[in-house]
Design a protein around this motif. Structure first.
Motif, short mmCIF file in Angstrom:
data_model
loop_
_atom_site.label_atom_id
_atom_site.label_comp_id
_atom_site.label_asym_id
_atom_site.label_seq_id
_atom_site.Cartn_x
_atom_site.Cartn_y
_atom_site.Cartn_z
N ARG A 85 3.61 24.93 -28.80
CA ARG A 85 2.77 26.11 -29.21
C ARG A 85 2.80 27.61 -27.80
O ARG A 85 2.83 28.65 -28.72
CB ARG A 85 1.12 25.84 -29.02
N ARG A 188 -3.44 48.08 -27.84
CA ARG A 188 -4.04 46.56 -28.66
C ARG A 188 -1.91 46.19 -28.30
O ARG A 188 -2.76 45.02 -27.94
CB ARG A 188 -3.77 46.98 -30.19
N ASP A 217 -12.24 29.44 -23.72
CA ASP A 217 -12.75 29.40 -24.31
C ASP A 217 -10.88 29.21 -25.46
O ASP A 217 -10.14 30.44 -26.50
CB ASP A 217 -12.90 30.94 -25.12
N TRP A 218 -10.33 28.19 -25.10
CA TRP A 218 -9.07 27.54 -25.61
C TRP A 218 -9.46 28.30 -27.22
O TRP A 218 -7.79 28.79 -27.65
CB TRP A 218 -9.29 26.22 -26.04
N PRO A 219 -10.12 28.30 -28.36
CA PRO A 219 -8.75 28.54 -29.70
C PRO A 219 -8.16 30.18 -29.68
O PRO A 219 -7.45 30.49 -30.35
CB PRO A 219 -9.92 28.41 -30.65
N ASN A 220 -9.47 31.07 -29.47
CA ASN A 220 -9.13 32.09 -29.54
C ASN A 220 -8.05 32.49 -27.53
O ASN A 220 -8.09 34.31 -28.13
CB ASN A 220 -10.54 32.67 -28.75
N ASP B 49 -18.60 32.43 -36.31
CA ASP B 49 -17.02 32.52 -35.65
C ASP B 49 -16.41 31.09 -34.80
O ASP B 49 -15.75 30.96 -35.28
CB ASP B 49 -16.21 34.22 -35.15
N ASP B 53 -14.06 28.14 -34.74
CA ASP B 53 -13.15 27.85 -32.89
C ASP B 53 -13.87 26.72 -32.61
O ASP B 53 -12.80 25.96 -31.93
CB ASP B 53 -13.77 28.86 -31.87
N HIS B 56 -11.44 24.44 -35.11
CA HIS B 56 -10.28 24.62 -34.72
C HIS B 56 -9.62 23.27 -33.40
O HIS B 56 -9.08 22.42 -33.35
CB HIS B 56 -10.09 25.76 -34.20
N GLU B 57 -10.62 23.26 -32.52
CA GLU B 57 -10.44 22.72 -31.46
C GLU B 57 -10.00 20.70 -31.69
O GLU B 57 -9.92 19.96 -31.71
CB GLU B 57 -11.11 22.89 -30.60
N GLU B 60 -8.00 19.93 -33.76
CA GLU B 60 -5.94 20.12 -32.92
C GLU B 60 -6.47 18.49 -32.53
O GLU B 60 -5.13 18.11 -32.20
CB GLU B 60 -6.10 21.41 -32.19
N ILE B 84 -1.37 20.99 -37.69
CA ILE B 84 -2.07 22.18 -36.50
C ILE B 84 -1.82 23.70 -36.87
O ILE B 84 -2.45 24.23 -35.56
CB ILE B 84 -0.84 21.32 -34.98
N ARG B 85 -0.40 24.00 -37.35
CA ARG B 85 -0.20 24.93 -37.19
C ARG B 85 -0.71 25.91 -37.94
O ARG B 85 -1.95 27.39 -37.86
CB ARG B 85 1.54 25.13 -37.35
N PHE B 88 -4.52 26.11 -36.77
CA PHE B 88 -4.04 27.57 -35.32
C PHE B 88 -4.23 29.02 -36.65
O PHE B 88 -5.09 30.23 -35.78
CB PHE B 88 -2.52 27.57 -34.80
N GLU B 89 -3.32 29.37 -37.67
CA GLU B 89 -3.44 30.30 -37.94
C GLU B 89 -5.12 30.34 -39.01
O GLU B 89 -5.15 31.74 -38.34
CB GLU B 89 -2.70 30.36 -39.87
N ARG B 92 -6.89 32.18 -36.39
CA ARG B 92 -6.68 33.41 -36.39
C ARG B 92 -7.61 34.39 -36.74
O ARG B 92 -8.03 35.11 -36.76
CB ARG B 92 -5.51 33.40 -35.72
N ASP B 95 -11.55 35.14 -36.44
CA ASP B 95 -11.28 35.69 -35.61
C ASP B 95 -10.74 37.46 -35.30
O ASP B 95 -11.72 38.09 -34.80
CB ASP B 95 -10.07 35.68 -34.08
N LEU B 96 -9.68 37.41 -36.44
CA LEU B 96 -9.67 38.74 -36.67
C LEU B 96 -11.00 39.54 -38.21
O LEU B 96 -10.92 40.78 -37.64
CB LEU B 96 -8.58 39.27 -37.77
N HIS B 99 -13.20 40.91 -35.75
CA HIS B 99 -13.44 41.88 -34.97
C HIS B 99 -13.91 43.10 -35.73
O HIS B 99 -13.90 44.59 -35.39
CB HIS B 99 -11.44 41.88 -35.01
#
Lengths: 221, 221
Positions: A85, A188, A217-220, B49, B53, B56-57, B60, B84-85, B88-89, B92, B95-96, B99
């Motif tokens: 990671r 950004r 906030d681990w995953p973020n 969201d 997350d 995700h935790e 993992e 695992i990757r 994560f993707e 994310r 998260d986007l 946003h």
């Protein structure tokens, strides 16, 4: 063969420290290129990013090989999986430095950063260099204490970004559309650079303690 | 215990498919919230969201446990490490989407997207939904062919983003500073969303074939 195995783990961590050095150079050089409109320097950052990407690939393969051949457990397993990671985070930091350099290149011979934002970006650059430096040292020394400091450094980056937004969007702000867009995107990239350093720090803490940093906030990351 | 082990691997992949569904809902709902200035919907995306997350935790940790307890080799090792990757993707991507929803919320009751960019963002939203859908199906069917299509879909997103920049920065563009900054950042979030889908696809290809997709730039995924 446990000794050679530990040597292998240590050599992985050493490579991560090397990657962190490259990421630090990248953001430092990209910032100078940005703030002085230095085309040659911008192009060097963009070209050199390939080296970080190459090490990313090499290290991911290396960590997988260790997993496959050594079947590590407990702390060693944690180290290897966290290393995968960290490798990713550091490679992304290189990409973000290259993004900064690309905006410098795009606007050359003009300066991408509007004059009234120069001081702000100079400070962002200093924070970026500081945060990757602290992350590198915490990785080098396996020091969870240093890693905890990263969150505070990151908070200063976030504050700067908020202030930039307020300036751009203030009534009667003396900024062009192009200038405002560049400030928004450059801000950004610097902000994300710092986020990735915090994520590196979290993995260092996890490697050392086996615990996800509390209240974070681990995953973020 | 090989059977129960394979069941475990399959349950990991099923959870990834579920995460991809959540990411698809997130970007779809965030896009509606953005394009219709729907505050309640924007807030729901931001709140939901946390679930991605959390998974995700959880995932993992689950993958690490499998690595520790089962010491998988070859294809199985590849699957777990790639999972695992992918986890994560997908997190994310959530998260986007959040946003995007946050910009919708910030500008409410006004529309964040300037009227002349509505069609462009509608298309970006469609591409985002399509690309996560193709990624999800390729994951579900372990289908490398589907995963290869992601690069072409992503190219359409990149083209749209370039066109948006040309419009914002054109002489006499009818756009405010705030509108231009929102377009630049929203475009970045949609573009990154698609990039992460491509990265998921690369991991699917890697799980299936054991090869990094040829001619592609793995680390930047």
């Amino acid at each position: 063969m446990r000794t050679s195995y530990h040597e292998e783990l240590n050599s992985v961590l050493d490579r991560l420290v090397h990657m962190a050095q490259l990421a630090e150079t990248a953001v430092s050089e990209a910032s100078v290129a940005l703030l002085t409109a230095d085309l040659g320097r911008a192009e060097a950052v963009i070209t050199d990013d390939a080296e970080l990407d190459r090490i990313h690939e090499e290290m991911e393969y290396k960590c997988l090989s260790i997993l496959a051949l050594q079947a590590p457990v407990a702390g060693e397993l944690r180290t290897i999986v966290s290393a995968i990671r960290v490798v990713f985070e550091l490679a992304r930091m290189g990409d973000l430095a290259a993004h900064i350099a690309k905006i410098a290149r795009l606007r050359y011979p003009a300066h991408a950063v509007p004059a009234q934002f120069e001081a702000s970006f100079k400070e962002m650059a200093e924070i970026a260099i500081e945060i990757i430096d602290v992350a590198r040292v915490s990785l080098q020394d396996r020091d969870a204490h240093g890693a905890h400091r990263l969150v505070d450094i990151d908070a200063r980056m976030d504050t700067l970004r908020r202030e930039q937004f307020e300036s751009i969007l203030a009534d009667g702000a003396d900024v062009t559309i192009e200038g405002a867009v560049d400030v928004a995107l450059l801000g950004r990239y610097f902000e994300r650079f710092a986020d990735h350093a915090v994520a590196v720090g979290r993995r260092v803490i996890y490697i050392i303690t086996g615990e996800v940093p509390e209240g974070e906030d681990w995953p973020n990351a």
